[in-house]
Write an enzyme that holds these catalytic residues in place. Sequence first.
Site, PDB file in Angstrom:
ATOM      1  CE  LYS A 135      -6.650  19.491  57.692  1.00  0.00           C
ATOM      2  NZ  LYS A 135      -7.933  19.192  56.997  1.00  0.00           N
ATOM      3  CB  ILE A 136       1.127  21.903  58.182  1.00  0.00           C
ATOM      4  CG1 ILE A 136       0.956  23.114  59.106  1.00  0.00           C
ATOM      5  CG2 ILE A 136       2.317  22.110  57.250  1.00  0.00           C
ATOM      6  CD1 ILE A 136       2.098  23.300  60.094  1.00  0.00           C
TER       7      ILE A 136
END
Length: 339
Positions: A135-136
């Site tokens: 996740k970014i």
Amino acid sequence: MSSLLEQLSSMTIVVADTGDLEAIRTFKPRDATTNPSLILAAAQVPGYQKLIDEALKSSREEIGIRGSFQEVVKEALDQICVVFGKEILKNIPGRVSTEVDARLSFDTQATVEKARKLIRLYNKAGIKNDRVLIKIASTWEGIKAAEVLEREGIHCNLTLLFNFCQAAACAEAGVTLISPFVGRILDWYKANTGIANYPGPEDPGVISVTKIFNYFKSNNYKTEVMGASFRNIEEIVELAGCDLLTISPKLLDQLSNTNVPLEKKLDSLNPKPVGQKIDIDHEKFESMMNSDSMAFEKLDEGIKKFSKAIDDLEIRLLERIAILEEGKSFALSGNAISS
């Protein structure tokens, strides 16, 4: 009649938005997502202390006997994400999303390096890349980092997504999945328009995800759409048919105890036309974000919230390692904790 949760599961992949293993065992989702706030909450549950201690001890071994508490905790932040992810994967058949340190959201290279490290830790634990989504935050820098990582076979979930330009840029970058937020968009509109209630179809967050979904499907993008951040089950009902929906245990429970017919609202095979592909370069991206007060404010707020959760987790870990190592030869004077 089947519950809403059972009906939803037949048309959408249901994902548990939690780090709570008991909730995951109860609702049996295919995938699960975590974030710094959820990890912080789980870290405060006594039943998970063993996992925290395991990560701290492993981090001490990695850093070495003379490393400071701060160095151990920095390492442990990554280890804890993977330890929780590994436990979650024991209870689901699909993927877990593990978030990169939100404090790196505007640093492409640092994000790439952190993601590579998380994947190395997962691989070391025997978990293959296809079971992990990194996740970014959907900053321009984050999207560019994801583009690099996807070429390396590291699959990404771009989060904190509030504006169409973020979604379009993610699709062009070839990311595996995006998480457009619903409830946080609704929060902003309720706070800034004076309108207290929005019917499901008129919910600004629902409208945003619906547009993104139809744009992706109409233009044959492979990027999956996972609606996130729900405030009520009406929002979820309006997005039935979306590729994936990540839902909190509280709302999963409501869905499982509600027995009314569910209509499929989104259809990947018959998307509603929403226009041709658009090109998003850095200048256009920043212009669109800066002109959208809601998206600009919510992205900033989300990054700050997740960054604070990491700061708070660091403090808890410093306190815990001091207890674990108190009196031991490697608890050096230089490791004193300051608040």
